[in-house]
Design a protein around this motif. Structure first.
Motif, PDB file in Angstrom:
ATOM      1  N   VAL A   1      -5.668  -1.257   2.419  1.00  0.00           N
ATOM      2  CA  VAL A   1      -5.368  -1.026   3.693  1.00  0.00           C
ATOM      3  C   VAL A   1      -4.864   0.731   4.029  1.00  0.00           C
ATOM      4  CG1 VAL A   1      -3.858  -1.321   5.753  1.00  0.00           C
ATOM      5  CG2 VAL A   1      -4.741  -3.304   4.410  1.00  0.00           C
TER       6      VAL A   1
ATOM      7  N   ILE B   1      -2.952   3.542   5.576  1.00  0.00           N
ATOM      8  CA  ILE B   1      -1.729   3.756   6.488  1.00  0.00           C
ATOM      9  C   ILE B   1      -1.838   5.024   6.448  1.00  0.00           C
ATOM     10  CG2 ILE B   1       0.760   3.533   7.056  1.00  0.00           C
ATOM     11  CD1 ILE B   1       0.857   1.265   4.871  1.00  0.00           C
TER      12      ILE B   1
ATOM     13  N   TRP C   1       1.839   2.448  -3.022  1.00  0.00           N
ATOM     14  CA  TRP C   1       0.914   2.596  -3.771  1.00  0.00           C
ATOM     15  C   TRP C   1       0.290   3.890  -3.117  1.00  0.00           C
ATOM     16  CZ3 TRP C   1      -4.107   3.988  -2.995  1.00  0.00           C
ATOM     17  CH2 TRP C   1      -4.782   4.408  -4.042  1.00  0.00           C
TER      18      TRP C   1
ATOM     19  N   ASP D   1       0.862  -1.627  -0.180  1.00  0.00           N
ATOM     20  CA  ASP D   1      -0.271  -0.423   0.177  1.00  0.00           C
ATOM     21  C   ASP D   1       0.641   0.732   0.272  1.00  0.00           C
ATOM     22  OD1 ASP D   1      -2.516  -2.560   1.937  1.00  0.00           O
ATOM     23  OD2 ASP D   1      -2.550  -1.841  -0.128  1.00  0.00           O
ATOM     24  N   TYR D   2       1.858   0.869   1.091  1.00  0.00           N
ATOM     25  CA  TYR D   2       2.584   1.704   1.402  1.00  0.00           C
ATOM     26  C   TYR D   2       3.224   2.504   0.182  1.00  0.00           C
ATOM     27  CZ  TYR D   2       5.815   4.802   3.918  1.00  0.00           C
ATOM     28  OH  TYR D   2       6.491   5.840   4.290  1.00  0.00           O
TER      29      TYR D   2
ATOM     30  N   LEU E   1       1.684  -5.238   3.323  1.00  0.00           N
ATOM     31  CA  LEU E   1       1.723  -3.816   3.751  1.00  0.00           C
ATOM     32  C   LEU E   1       2.703  -2.929   2.982  1.00  0.00           C
ATOM     33  CD1 LEU E   1       1.589  -2.445   6.627  1.00  0.00           C
ATOM     34  CD2 LEU E   1       3.799  -3.137   7.144  1.00  0.00           C
TER      35      LEU E   1
END
Lengths: 304, 335
Positions: free
Chosen positions: A4, A6, B40, B37-38, B34
């Motif tokens: 995903v 961001i 990483w 991913d943030y 979330l």
């Protein structure tokens, strides 16, 4: 599972060009209004200027502030705020001009489940503004004015939980286009009220309501570069602003003020106002957003 | 509208206070995917040692993302994220929550090489001086000065260090012991070393990440040391290091490589030559990791893995009555 992404990309060269075009368009529409916005009077301009009431303005307000610095956190820090103001105001039905300094302090924080973090937030602003009544759009009770506001705001933040990024500082310099509508709600005649044994006399009062919108025409800011921190400490060249960058014609700012002003018999005045402002940098890498809501009471001391 | 000013007021108040329409949407979230991913992505775009340490960060994503599941607890998520960060093999990398802190233990890279009790029992006794952050006393019948500096506290100044160097002005050499010094305020490095040079000296280079690619760095900045204009010590100095010498301690060791009269003795330092940043996740946890690289005078960043000593020496735990590292330093200075 796919990764995903961001992303916080806001601006492009196209948007910069659009901002510049909007700036010049508004200048070309506001400027004629300013040049023609002198109220038709039998007195000369010099006499009008001399007779214009001049106030020393001191204000105190409470409210809230919130900000989000995407360079260090995706979370919005919120909290109560207090604000103090000091300035000088020259105002009548034709012209309103002021120079003022505002200092706002907020104790902000985040709360996510059991996690807490806190950040102090200080905003120190210098403002200079001039607005002119447009005679063709005004009468004795309603005045529409237009002009500009110059603003220089420094923001200081300290959030210990962010370690080497605990200290944050931004500098914003903006030229706003201002529009104000003012309604005279003075009580011009004595009125009496009687209900059963309750009797009250309402004496004449001079008061007015005003609403002002300031739209950022030219927004500039000075802010951290890509890595936010800098390496000055490990190269024996301490510098607070190493790796800071200027961005011109970038971001968006808006300020509004809804005010009730009561002129006292001795020529002084009290002003109650609700002031709101919002700022966003629209950075392509790390954006910064902030908003302030303040309910303020100002004492206007007539110096003439 | 003119007849009902109250309605106008409420409409304007409502319309003028909605900064939400101007700002990005709220990102507060406890969702494991979330937050994973943030974190990483932040590391991917800002960490400074992927290439040097030959870390395949995309492969790390695949391995650790597979450990996530929607209903996982905070503790489980913390373990996954913390272990992912430990793939960076960097003591400046931490994930911090209100219930745990992840860390990579650089001390474990080598043997324990320091015992303060041995120093006090068999070398300096217990009537040593404490001059600010500098514990100091004489060795070898006053021929050598010993300075124990356990942390870069930011309190080194002209009053304490000048006193110590004045006290040791007639010695043949000084042993500056920064074993198990985990670092601290970087400015202390230059303040201390300025007392040991007599001319401006280029120590090392540093560069900082300035873009998202793993090799996006700024131009090299020079770290230049200017001599202190007060009391200076220009005899030989032996600096004792070990794996617990980290961060500012490693910076100091790196700087000593450029100074002729300073010799590193002991074990390789723990590294930590990247300055850490600080940030926060959508769930409120905070993190830090390295965003700069320090380079030797010939442009080599490899001392991030540890600054090697000029003279290796190791503590023998079979006999805690002697500090073999200190013994070798004394012998070297006296000879």
């Amino acid at each position: 599972m796919e990764k995903v992404t961001i992303s916080c990309n806001f601006t492009t060269p196209t948007l910069h060009r659009m901002q510049k075009q909007i700036f010049w368009l508004l200048i070309l529409t506001v400027l004629p209004g300013m040049l023609s916005a002198q109220y038709d009077s039998t007195m000369s301009r010099k006499q009008l200027r001399k007779n214009r009431p001049t106030y020393v303005l001191t204000g105190l307000g409470v409210g809230s502030a919130n900000f989000r610095d995407f360079a260090t956190s995706p979370l919005t820090y919120r909290g109560p705020a207090v604000q103090a103001s000091l300035g000088r105001l020259k105002e009548d039905q034709q012209v309103s001009a002021y120079g003022a300094m505002n200092l706002l302090y907020a104790a902000t924080g985040i709360r996510v489940d059991n996690e807490r973090a806190y950040s102090t937030f200080v905003a120190w602003a210098f403002n200079y503004s001039r607005i002119y009544t447009i005679p063709s759009w005004s009468n004795e009770n309603w005045q529409l004015a237009t002009g500009g506001l110059l603003d220089l705001t420094t923001i200081l933040r300290v959030n210990p939980s962010l370690q080497n990024n605990s200290f944050g500082m931004e500098l914003f310099g903006s030229l706003f286009g201002s529009f104000q509508v003012r309604r005279d709600i003075s009580r011009k005649r004595t009125k009496t009220f009687q209900f059963l044994f309750i009797h009250h006399t309402f004496r004449p009062k001079q008061r007015y309501l005003s609403y002002r919108v300031n739209l950022g025409l030219m927004n500039n800011y000075f802010r951290n570069g890509y890595s936010y921190s800098n390496q000055s400490a490990v190269v024996n060249d301490p510098s607070v602003f190493e790796d800071y960058e200027w961005s011109n014609f970038a971001g968006f700012r808006v300020r509004t003020s809804l005010a009730y002003t009561r002129v006292l018999n001795n020529g002084n005045a009290i002003r109650w106002a609700y002031e709101w402002q919002a700022t966003t940098t629209s950075s392509s890498t790390h954006a910064f957003e902030m908003a302030q809501h303040v309910v303020k009471c100002s004492l206007l001391f007539n110096t003439k | 509208m003119m007849k009902n000013p109250l309605l106008l007021i409420f409409a304007l108040l409502f319309g003028s206070s909605c900064e939400r329409v101007l700002f990005k949407e709220d990102m507060e979230s406890s969702d494991p995917y979330l937050n994973f991913d943030y974190l990483w992505k932040e590391c991917d775009e800002h960490y400074s040692f992927f290439d040097l340490k030959d870390i395949d960060w995309d492969q790390v994503y695949d391995r650790y993302e597979a450990m996530l599941y929607p209903e996982m607890s905070d503790d489980s998520l913390f373990q996954v994220l913390g272990q992912m960060l430990n793939e960076l093999r960097d003591g400046h990398v931490n994930l911090i929550s209100n219930f745990n802190v992840s860390f990579y233990d650089v001390n474990g890279l080598g043997q324990d090489n320091y015992n303060w009790r041995t120093v006090t029992d068999h070398y300096i006794g217990t009537d040593y001086y404490i001059s600010g952050p500098f514990v100091n006393d004489f060795l070898a019948d006053g021929a050598i000065g010993y300075i124990r500096y356990s942390s870069f506290t930011g309190t080194a100044d002209y009053t304490n260090l000048d006193f110590v160097l004045s006290r040791f002005r007639n010695t043949e050499g000084i042993i500056f012991d920064i074993r198990e010094n985990g670092g601290g305020v970087a400015s202390d490095i230059f303040w201390i070393l300025s007392h040991f040079v007599d001319r401006p000296t280029l120590l090392y280079y540093s560069r900082i990440k300035n873009g998202p690619a793993h090799d996006d760095f700024s131009e090299r900045d020079e770290a230049v040391l200017d001599p202190y204009q007060g009391i200076r010590y220009l005899q030989d100095v032996i600096v004792l290091t070990d794996r617990g010498t980290y961060s500012a301690g490693s910076f100091m060791a790196l700087a000593c490589k450029a100074l002729d009269r300073m010799t590193l003795m002991g074990d390789t330092t723990g590294g930590g030559l990247g300055m850490p940043n600080g940030g926060q996740l959508p769930n409120g946890w905070t993190y830090r990791f390295s965003i700069t690289q320090s380079l030797t005078l010939d442009g080599n960043p490899e001392y991030e893995n540890g600054v090697p000593p000029d003279v290796p020496a190791f503590f023998d735990w079979e006999n805690i009555n002697r500090d073999e590292v200190l013994d070798l330093a004394i012998e070297t200075l006296l000879n």
